[in-house]
Design an enzyme around this catalytic site. Structure first.
Site, short mmCIF file in Angstrom:
data_model
loop_
_atom_site.label_atom_id
_atom_site.label_comp_id
_atom_site.label_asym_id
_atom_site.label_seq_id
_atom_site.Cartn_x
_atom_site.Cartn_y
_atom_site.Cartn_z
CG ASP A 91 68.07 68.49 -25.58
OD1 ASP A 91 67.13 68.76 -24.89
OD2 ASP A 91 68.64 67.52 -25.37
CD GLU A 190 70.80 62.07 -18.72
OE1 GLU A 190 71.56 61.37 -19.36
OE2 GLU A 190 70.14 63.03 -19.08
#
Length: 288
Positions: A91, A190
């Site tokens: 990330d 998500e």
């Protein structure tokens, strides 16, 4: 365990595409350190994500926002040293890529050079689509992320499901397709209704990894500390706990503490000896 784990060969993006084409589900898990990476490796997962969720699960921050590039690089490098087979995704933390293409490329290059990660992940559509295109043009494979994007959760109304209206779902699908068109190699979706994921899938040729997005995605990801019951915090609706290691760890350390305080540990078998002749010389030499 995957055949690649058995042979020790690192998976490639081509392998993921082949699995998707064959209808094989992809398994992604987060990891944040060398032991966690070794556990993920031994379990035979396909992809390991060093998520900025480390901010909360490992570093004790209240959200993902405070974690720094240097902190994420340290964690990602530790994970790389524990992996042989899975693809490694890192990330890019909040504030490290949004300002410009140049900033995004400089940050991503640091991750690739200093950690050995295979791909970097960025959040949202909008300007992130431009960032993704620039990263890909610079030769850096990218994972996109739509739906609930924790780095900007405040602007989304908090940690809650996204795409719950038809209009919002259409925008999410448009962002996902735009990220694919920008060259993303993979997409994380998500916290969206299962209906949204089902509507999205026919529009994407790249692997789609869901987290709280229903069963239609090509694979699933969960946070290491959530699925193993290590994180002492509120769990999202989509989290399933497959073990309760926190309880086991507390019990183990408490038993150790009891034995230290009672004198039961260390026992003779936990110590080192020396030849009796040397012990006798030592006693003579140190006698008062």
């Amino acid at each position: 365990m995957s055949v690649h784990a058995a042979t020790g060969r690192r998976l490639t993006l081509g392998d993921l595409a082949a699995k998707k084409a064959a209808g094989e589900k992809l398994v992604m898990v987060t990891a944040y350190d060398h032991p966690g990476a070794q556990i993920a490796e031994a379990a035979g997962v396909d992809i390991v994500l060093v998520g900025d969720s480390a901010a909360m699960t490992v570093l004790g921050y209240d959200s993902t926002v405070p974690v720094t590039v240097d902190e994420m690089i340290m964690l990602t490098a530790a994970v790389r040293r524990g992996l042989r087979t899975p693809l490694l995704v890192a990330d890019l933390p909040f504030g490290s890529y949004e300002a410009s293409d140049e900033q995004a490329i400089a940050t991503a290059q640091r991750f690739v050079k200093e950690t050995g990660c295979d791909l970097v992940k960025i959040e949202r559509g909008g300007t992130s689509i431009d960032r993704a295109r620039a990263l890909v043009a610079a030769g850096i494979p990218v994972v996109g992320h739509v739906g609930l994007t924790p780095q900007t959760a405040t602007s989304l109304g908090g940690y809650r499901a996204q795409g719950r209206t038809a209009a919002a779902a259409r925008q999410l699908i448009e962002d996902a397709v735009a990220l694919q068109d920008a060259g993303c190699s993979m997409l994380v979706v998500e916290a969206v209704p299962s209906d949204v994921t089902a509507a999205l899938m026919p529009h994407l040729a790249i692997p789609v990894i869901g987290i709280g997005a229903g069963p239609d995605a090509d694979g699933q990801v969960l946070v290491f500390h959530d699925l193993l019951g290590l994180y002492d915090g509120p769990a999202a609706k989509f989290v399933k706990r497959y073990a309760d290691l926190r309880t086991a760890a507390i019990a183990g350390i408490a038993a150790y503490a009891d034995e230290v305080r009672s004198g039961a540990y260390p026992a003779p078998e936990h110590g080192y000896g020396m030849p009796e002749a040397e012990a006798a010389r030592l006693r003579t030499a140190t006698a008062g």
